[in-house]
Design a protein around this motif. Structure first.
Motif, mmCIF file in Angstrom:
data_model
loop_
_atom_site.group_PDB
_atom_site.id
_atom_site.type_symbol
_atom_site.label_atom_id
_atom_site.label_comp_id
_atom_site.label_asym_id
_atom_site.label_seq_id
_atom_site.Cartn_x
_atom_site.Cartn_y
_atom_site.Cartn_z
ATOM 1 N N GLY A 34 0.810 -1.217 0.000
ATOM 2 C CA GLY A 34 0.000 0.000 0.000
ATOM 3 C C GLY A 34 0.839 1.261 0.000
ATOM 4 O O GLY A 34 1.934 1.317 -0.564
ATOM 5 N N ARG A 35 0.362 2.286 0.699
ATOM 6 C CA ARG A 35 1.080 3.562 0.766
ATOM 7 C C ARG A 35 2.401 3.383 1.495
ATOM 8 O O ARG A 35 2.512 2.564 2.415
ATOM 9 C CB ARG A 35 0.250 4.619 1.500
ATOM 10 N N SER A 36 3.364 4.198 1.119
ATOM 11 C CA SER A 36 4.669 4.131 1.759
ATOM 12 C C SER A 36 5.172 5.543 2.019
ATOM 13 O O SER A 36 5.289 6.340 1.083
ATOM 14 C CB SER A 36 5.663 3.371 0.862
ATOM 15 N N VAL A 37 5.409 5.868 3.291
ATOM 16 C CA VAL A 37 5.893 7.202 3.653
ATOM 17 C C VAL A 37 7.052 7.070 4.628
ATOM 18 O O VAL A 37 7.193 6.062 5.337
ATOM 19 C CB VAL A 37 4.790 8.080 4.280
ATOM 20 N N TYR A 75 -0.189 14.759 2.738
ATOM 21 C CA TYR A 75 -1.451 14.086 2.433
ATOM 22 C C TYR A 75 -1.279 12.576 2.513
ATOM 23 O O TYR A 75 -2.118 11.871 3.086
ATOM 24 C CB TYR A 75 -1.980 14.474 1.055
ATOM 25 N N GLU A 76 -0.198 12.054 1.939
ATOM 26 C CA GLU A 76 0.030 10.613 1.962
ATOM 27 C C GLU A 76 0.190 10.108 3.393
ATOM 28 O O GLU A 76 -0.269 9.016 3.740
ATOM 29 C CB GLU A 76 1.267 10.263 1.130
ATOM 30 N N PHE A 77 0.846 10.907 4.233
ATOM 31 C CA PHE A 77 0.992 10.519 5.636
ATOM 32 C C PHE A 77 -0.373 10.450 6.316
ATOM 33 O O PHE A 77 -0.696 9.458 6.994
ATOM 34 C CB PHE A 77 1.892 11.513 6.360
ATOM 35 N N LEU A 78 -1.190 11.488 6.149
ATOM 36 C CA LEU A 78 -2.517 11.513 6.766
ATOM 37 C C LEU A 78 -3.389 10.385 6.225
ATOM 38 O O LEU A 78 -4.114 9.735 6.985
ATOM 39 C CB LEU A 78 -3.183 12.868 6.512
ATOM 40 N N ALA A 79 -3.302 10.148 4.922
ATOM 41 C CA ALA A 79 -4.105 9.085 4.327
ATOM 42 C C ALA A 79 -3.675 7.709 4.827
ATOM 43 O O ALA A 79 -4.511 6.828 5.046
ATOM 44 C CB ALA A 79 -4.019 9.159 2.801
ATOM 45 N N LEU A 80 -2.370 7.529 5.038
ATOM 46 C CA LEU A 80 -1.886 6.255 5.572
ATOM 47 C C LEU A 80 -2.452 6.008 6.970
ATOM 48 O O LEU A 80 -2.881 4.896 7.290
ATOM 49 C CB LEU A 80 -0.362 6.248 5.618
ATOM 50 N N PHE A 361 -0.839 21.803 5.186
ATOM 51 C CA PHE A 361 -1.474 20.846 6.091
ATOM 52 C C PHE A 361 -2.990 21.020 6.066
ATOM 53 O O PHE A 361 -3.743 20.027 6.062
ATOM 54 C CB PHE A 361 -0.933 21.043 7.508
ATOM 55 N N TYR A 362 -3.458 22.252 6.041
ATOM 56 C CA TYR A 362 -4.894 22.546 5.983
ATOM 57 C C TYR A 362 -5.514 21.977 4.712
ATOM 58 O O TYR A 362 -6.549 21.298 4.759
ATOM 59 C CB TYR A 362 -5.090 24.060 6.088
ATOM 60 N N LEU A 363 -4.893 22.215 3.569
ATOM 61 C CA LEU A 363 -5.450 21.718 2.314
ATOM 62 C C LEU A 363 -5.400 20.194 2.242
ATOM 63 O O LEU A 363 -6.354 19.546 1.796
ATOM 64 C CB LEU A 363 -4.703 22.326 1.127
ATOM 65 N N ALA A 364 -4.292 19.603 2.699
ATOM 66 C CA ALA A 364 -4.160 18.148 2.677
ATOM 67 C C ALA A 364 -5.142 17.491 3.639
ATOM 68 O O ALA A 364 -5.786 16.488 3.306
ATOM 69 C CB ALA A 364 -2.729 17.742 3.017
ATOM 70 N N GLY A 365 -5.250 18.037 4.842
ATOM 71 C CA GLY A 365 -6.174 17.477 5.821
ATOM 72 C C GLY A 365 -7.621 17.584 5.371
ATOM 73 O O GLY A 365 -8.426 16.668 5.590
ATOM 74 N N SER A 366 -7.952 18.705 4.732
ATOM 75 C CA SER A 366 -9.319 18.878 4.236
ATOM 76 C C SER A 366 -9.621 17.884 3.120
ATOM 77 O O SER A 366 -10.708 17.296 3.063
ATOM 78 C CB SER A 366 -9.504 20.312 3.741
ATOM 79 N N GLU A 367 -8.676 17.696 2.221
ATOM 80 C CA GLU A 367 -8.865 16.721 1.144
ATOM 81 C C GLU A 367 -9.068 15.324 1.721
ATOM 82 O O GLU A 367 -9.940 14.561 1.270
ATOM 83 C CB GLU A 367 -7.651 16.733 0.225
ATOM 84 N N THR A 371 -11.797 12.149 1.139
ATOM 85 C CA THR A 371 -11.377 10.863 0.589
ATOM 86 C C THR A 371 -11.471 9.737 1.611
ATOM 87 O O THR A 371 -11.613 8.572 1.236
ATOM 88 C CB THR A 371 -9.936 10.941 0.058
ATOM 89 N N HIS A 372 -11.397 10.057 2.910
ATOM 90 C CA HIS A 372 -11.307 9.009 3.924
ATOM 91 C C HIS A 372 -12.344 9.094 5.041
ATOM 92 O O HIS A 372 -12.492 8.145 5.814
ATOM 93 C CB HIS A 372 -9.913 9.011 4.570
#
Length: 418
Positions: A34-37, A75-80, A361-367, A371-372
């Motif tokens: 899966g995702r890798s960070v 974003y990838e970190f938050l999504a993981l 961080f705001y834009l990534a967290g909102s996205e 998505t999640h």
């Protein structure tokens, strides 16, 4: 690495792959798929702070450069993290922080203070050049409508205005009100496309200034006006045939929903139509995200539909149409974040690197919320009389076709600023 953070990551990360570099060297978590960070902490105190209060400290540590994403992005970190379940990772300090925030939220709900002007200024009165770095040409700071899929951000924002105006059933000579008029794009589109006289109200002095300048440049001074006005104090003797509100309802606050819709009832004509466009979440929140509350939208609250409907009913209004747009804001936010990061040096010149990381961080967290976390956009069409709108939805698509034809001959938009 601090043992508390090691334990937390060990409980959480089962799916995907995360490498953490910190005070105790390098550690690996997850199943490798899966995702890798890869993230790095600059000091052991940062590791302890994150383990103690991740809801607040994750954003703060990223802003301060004490947590650095070395592979992937934030974003990838938050999504993981969200790809994995968090319930097993709850610690006693995290539970205590949650209880404390519930208590504070309940107190604020029972002792409401009107900080609308201050809260709006915190976000919307930032340097206008900032917004020019990532918004579309019309500065639409709300969810776009990607229909058909794959269109550009500019095209999707035009499609959003077209879709909403079609639902308004606006006709020449009518009087319209926009609650939360932003930089004036929706009001001008409505006036030019439908021959409607529009009043837009805002609590942002910067948006007010730019909106008025744009209306004058387009020769709309007699058809569109903008006022610095709180919706709650709108005079009840003035009635509007059409009311539209896009991306403002999230700032009303759940204790004020009854006041909001009572005011709509007061100023909406008997055969009038309102379209409300807002972010929604699948269930009521116990308290706001503390980082968003502190740094981005103080006093804001994203409602569930179940929280909104009772106030509409008690205000003697009727919901004539509801549409759910589940992923359109995720696409919008991805466009905004990519545009912003492409202009990060300009943003840093306006503010500083810490601000750039905060905004990212705001834009990534909102996205990630879309998505999640099953956040969505809802558009409600609201009337006083059931006969105020047709009994089928065909008129929306027919009117959109007419508006597309109008757009072909519409004068190009002038550059807003920046």
């Amino acid at each position: 690495m601090a043992s508390s953070l090691h334990t937390l990551f060990g409980k959480i990360i089962k799916i995907g792959s995360m490498t953490v570099r910190g005070s105790g060297g390098e550690r690996h978590y997850g199943n490798g798929g899966g995702r890798s960070v890869t993230v790095r902490f600059t000091d052991e105190a940062a590791e302890r702070e994150l383990a103690y209060d991740p809801q607040l400290k994750l954003g703060e540590l990223y802003m301060d450069g004490r947590m650095i994403v070395e592979r992937g992005d934030i974003y990838e970190f938050l999504a993981l993290i969200k790809d994995n379940t968090l319930s097993e990772g709850l610690t006693f300090p995290m539970v205590l922080n949650g209880i404390r925030r519930i208590i504070v939220s309940q107190f604020r709900n029972r002792v409401p203070i009107n900080h609308n002007r201050r809260n709006v200024a915190h976000h919307y009165d930032l340097d206008e050049k900032l917004f020019s770095l990532f918004l579309d040409e019309d500065w639409q700071y709300s969810c776009a409508y990607f229909n058909p899929p794959g269109i550009s951000l500019d095209e999707a924002q035009i499609a959003k205005k077209r879709h909403i105006v079609a639902k308004l059933l606006a006709e020449p000579g009518q009087r319209a009100l926009e609650i939360g008029s932003g930089w004036g794009g929706m009001a001008m589109y409505l006036a030019e496309s439908s021959g409607v006289d529009v009043t837009g109200i805002t609590l942002s002095t910067e948006q007010l200034k730019i909106s008025r300048e744009r209306a004058v440049k387009r020769g709309l001074g007699n058809k569109v006006r903008f006022e610095l006005q709180d919706y709650y104090y709108l005079p009840t003797e003035r009635k509007y045939d059409r009311i539209v509100s896009v991306g403002m309802f999230e700032h009303v606050g759940r204790l004020n929903y009854r006041k909001f819709f009572n005011k709509v009832n007061d100023v909406l004509a008997e055969d009038g139509v309102m379209v409300l466009h807002s972010i929604g979440q699948p269930y009521p929140a116990i308290y706001n995200n503390p980082w968003i509350e502190k740094y981005i939208f103080p006093g804001g609250y994203i409602p569930s539909i179940a929280e909104v409907l009772p106030s509409i009913e008690k205000a003697d209004l009727l919901v004539s149409d509801i549409e759910i747009l589940p992923m359109h804001y995720a696409h919008t936010l991805r466009h905004w974040r990519e545009r912003f990061m492409a202009n990060r040096e300009k943003a840093a010149a306006l503010y500083d690197e810490r601000f750039v990381r905060m905004w990212e961080f705001y834009l990534a967290g909102s996205e990630m919320a879309f998505t999640h976390e099953a956040f969505f956009i809802f558009q409600m069409q609201i009337v006083k009389k059931r006969t105020g709108v047709p009994d089928n939805r065909n008129y929306i698509y027919e009117r959109e076709a007419e508006l597309k034809a109008f757009e072909q001959s519409r004068r190009p938009l002038e550059k807003v600023a920046g």
